[in-house]
Scaffold this motif. Sequence first.
Motif, PDB file in Angstrom:
ATOM      1  N   VAL A 175       7.628 -11.305   6.155  1.00 31.44           N
ATOM      2  CA  VAL A 175       7.696  -9.877   6.482  1.00 31.44           C
ATOM      3  C   VAL A 175       6.310  -9.353   6.840  1.00 31.44           C
ATOM      4  N   ILE A 176       5.307  -9.745   6.062  1.00 29.21           N
ATOM      5  CA  ILE A 176       3.928  -9.324   6.349  1.00 29.21           C
ATOM      6  C   ILE A 176       3.442  -9.939   7.654  1.00 29.21           C
ATOM      7  N   HIS A 177       3.751 -11.211   7.861  1.00 29.50           N
ATOM      8  CA  HIS A 177       3.345 -11.905   9.086  1.00 29.50           C
ATOM      9  C   HIS A 177       3.951 -11.245  10.324  1.00 29.50           C
ATOM     10  N   ALA A 178       5.173 -10.721  10.188  1.00 29.19           N
ATOM     11  CA  ALA A 178       5.880 -10.127  11.328  1.00 29.19           C
ATOM     12  C   ALA A 178       5.280  -8.797  11.784  1.00 29.19           C
ATOM     13  N   LEU A 218      10.013   7.113  10.143  1.00 27.29           N
ATOM     14  CA  LEU A 218      10.379   6.100   9.150  1.00 27.29           C
ATOM     15  C   LEU A 218       9.944   4.689   9.546  1.00 27.29           C
ATOM     16  N   PRO A 219      10.081   4.247  10.812  1.00 25.85           N
ATOM     17  CA  PRO A 219       9.562   2.912  11.166  1.00 25.85           C
ATOM     18  C   PRO A 219       8.061   2.766  10.925  1.00 25.85           C
ATOM     19  N   LEU A 220       7.306   3.848  11.197  1.00 29.30           N
ATOM     20  CA  LEU A 220       5.860   3.810  10.950  1.00 29.30           C
ATOM     21  C   LEU A 220       5.582   3.719   9.453  1.00 29.30           C
ATOM     22  N   LEU A 221       6.328   4.494   8.665  1.00 31.07           N
ATOM     23  CA  LEU A 221       6.172   4.439   7.212  1.00 31.07           C
ATOM     24  C   LEU A 221       6.484   3.039   6.692  1.00 31.07           C
ATOM     25  N   GLN A 222       7.490   2.420   7.265  1.00 32.43           N
ATOM     26  CA  GLN A 222       7.859   1.060   6.864  1.00 32.43           C
ATOM     27  C   GLN A 222       6.719   0.084   7.126  1.00 32.43           C
ATOM     28  N   ARG A 223       6.066   0.234   8.263  1.00 31.85           N
ATOM     29  CA  ARG A 223       4.933  -0.640   8.588  1.00 31.85           C
ATOM     30  C   ARG A 223       3.793  -0.440   7.601  1.00 31.85           C
ATOM     31  N   TYR A 224       3.499   0.807   7.248  1.00 32.35           N
ATOM     32  CA  TYR A 224       2.420   1.080   6.284  1.00 32.35           C
ATOM     33  C   TYR A 224       2.761   0.512   4.907  1.00 32.35           C
ATOM     34  N   ASP A 227      19.803   8.999  13.959  1.00 26.91           N
ATOM     35  CA  ASP A 227      19.079   9.373  12.744  1.00 26.91           C
ATOM     36  C   ASP A 227      19.641   8.644  11.523  1.00 26.91           C
ATOM     37  N   GLN A 228      20.967   8.593  11.427  1.00 25.27           N
ATOM     38  CA  GLN A 228      21.584   7.884  10.302  1.00 25.27           C
ATOM     39  C   GLN A 228      21.213   6.402  10.306  1.00 25.27           C
ATOM     40  N   GLN A 229      21.182   5.797  11.477  1.00 27.12           N
ATOM     41  CA  GLN A 229      20.820   4.384  11.582  1.00 27.12           C
ATOM     42  C   GLN A 229      19.380   4.149  11.156  1.00 27.12           C
ATOM     43  N   LEU A 230      18.475   5.059  11.568  1.00 25.24           N
ATOM     44  CA  LEU A 230      17.068   4.934  11.166  1.00 25.24           C
ATOM     45  C   LEU A 230      16.917   5.087   9.657  1.00 25.24           C
ATOM     46  N   ILE A 231      17.616   6.065   9.102  1.00 20.93           N
ATOM     47  CA  ILE A 231      17.521   6.305   7.658  1.00 20.93           C
ATOM     48  C   ILE A 231      18.091   5.117   6.885  1.00 20.93           C
ATOM     49  N   GLU A 232      19.228   4.600   7.343  1.00 19.41           N
ATOM     50  CA  GLU A 232      19.844   3.467   6.652  1.00 19.41           C
ATOM     51  C   GLU A 232      19.008   2.198   6.806  1.00 19.41           C
ATOM     52  N   SER A 233      18.398   2.026   7.984  1.00 17.14           N
ATOM     53  CA  SER A 233      17.534   0.867   8.190  1.00 17.14           C
ATOM     54  C   SER A 233      16.334   0.915   7.237  1.00 17.14           C
ATOM     55  N   PHE A 234      15.745   2.110   7.085  1.00 17.52           N
ATOM     56  CA  PHE A 234      14.605   2.250   6.177  1.00 17.52           C
ATOM     57  C   PHE A 234      15.053   2.053   4.731  1.00 17.52           C
ATOM     58  N   SER A 235      16.219   2.611   4.378  1.00 20.84           N
ATOM     59  CA  SER A 235      16.738   2.455   3.016  1.00 20.84           C
ATOM     60  C   SER A 235      16.997   0.989   2.696  1.00 20.84           C
ATOM     61  N   THR A 236      17.554   0.253   3.674  1.00 17.70           N
ATOM     62  CA  THR A 236      17.805  -1.179   3.480  1.00 17.70           C
ATOM     63  C   THR A 236      16.504  -1.930   3.282  1.00 17.70           C
ATOM     64  N   TYR A 237      15.483  -1.588   4.070  1.00 17.34           N
ATOM     65  CA  TYR A 237      14.178  -2.237   3.920  1.00 17.34           C
ATOM     66  C   TYR A 237      13.566  -1.910   2.558  1.00 17.34           C
ATOM     67  N   PHE A 238      13.562  -0.624   2.205  1.00 16.84           N
ATOM     68  CA  PHE A 238      12.878  -0.203   0.980  1.00 16.84           C
ATOM     69  C   PHE A 238      13.552  -0.763  -0.263  1.00 16.84           C
ATOM     70  N   ASN A 239      14.888  -0.671  -0.313  1.00 11.14           N
ATOM     71  CA  ASN A 239      15.624  -1.126  -1.496  1.00 11.14           C
ATOM     72  C   ASN A 239      15.855  -2.635  -1.508  1.00 11.14           C
ATOM     73  N   GLY A 240      16.110  -3.209  -0.316  1.00 10.05           N
ATOM     74  CA  GLY A 240      16.486  -4.615  -0.250  1.00 10.05           C
ATOM     75  C   GLY A 240      15.358  -5.570   0.050  1.00 10.05           C
ATOM     76  N   THR A 241      14.167  -5.057   0.379  1.00 11.29           N
ATOM     77  CA  THR A 241      13.029  -5.929   0.668  1.00 11.29           C
ATOM     78  C   THR A 241      11.800  -5.496  -0.133  1.00 11.29           C
ATOM     79  N   PHE A 242      11.347  -4.277   0.087  1.00 11.08           N
ATOM     80  CA  PHE A 242      10.100  -3.832  -0.540  1.00 11.08           C
ATOM     81  C   PHE A 242      10.227  -3.746  -2.059  1.00 11.08           C
ATOM     82  N   LEU A 243      11.262  -3.067  -2.529  1.00  9.42           N
ATOM     83  CA  LEU A 243      11.384  -2.782  -3.954  1.00  9.42           C
ATOM     84  C   LEU A 243      11.844  -3.996  -4.752  1.00  9.42           C
TER      85      LEU A 243
END
Length: 323
Positions: A70-73, A8-14, A261-277
């Motif tokens: 976010v992109i710069h980071a 999931l962290p790699l997917l977030q970077r992509y 695993d739950q922390q990774l999933i929630e971190s990705f969900s927070t990024y996807f819903n609260g930043t990307f989307l």
Amino acid sequence: MSSAASYLPLLQRYLTRYGMTTYNVLGNIGLVFNMMLFLWPVFRRNPCSIYIFAASLTGLIGLNISTIPVIHALDHPNPSTVSVRFCELQFYFRHSFNQMMRTYFICACIDRYAISSGNKRIRSFSRFRIAVYIIISVPIFWFLLALWPNTLNTLENGRCGGKKGLSAIILSIYMTLVVGIIPLLGMIIFGLLMLKNLRNVRSRVQPNSTVGVSAPRIHKRDRDMTKMLLIEIVGYIITISPFAINLLYQSATQTITKSVDQQLIESFSTYFNGTFLIYMNNSFSFWIYICVSRTFRSEVKNLCLKCCKMISNQSTQWNTSVT
């Protein structure tokens, strides 16, 4: 740790490198075109056009404030996770400008509802003078209101977010209400009212058939703008709803101990819903308008032709002056 969650962290970077970068570029292009077009003489005196222009301007600022760090980071240290001051300032201006954009969009929906209403008093809301007053008032309101949630935001353990404990819960509730629930309700309510008025406008009794009953004349450009906003409402609902749900979930499970695993999933969900989307909705208005409205496409074509003609004339004058 499961193998699926570890990717999931790699997917977030992509998603950030390719997805967010793409919609940032397209969004900047589209929002600049929006601002140019809605100051075009055929749109300029329309109150809805003024709201869309203001939404495009604040959306442009909000898009870049939100996504560029976010992109710069990706390849550099993230200033918001290093500097407390940057964390606070970015949150303050990001929240203010994005909320201005959503407010102006809801005002545009209210304007379209008003102009299609059979009630003369409601139709009186759709006036240029009222639009100017509202456009001036909205930034003052959000710049003042955003001061309070900013006091609940801080930098802790390399994370820019709500302070631990009660402050984090209060900030989550506030964000859920003002970013998620209230804008969604406003868009859904006035979207449904616009649909109702559009369906009733053809069957509404004409003034020459019944004394005292008047029906608004909905011009093609007004109908097109209403349709454009209705499609955009659907896009907003799709992008904002997951953010509101995710915030509610975070508030409800804040005190629960979670596995890696739950922390990774929630971190990705927070990024996807609260930043990307959620910041994607800053960028798609122009592209929705150009797909939905033939009139809008025609105006875009005319604008491009006029710009090309101006560039060509300037080039010819420069060559003449040089020779």
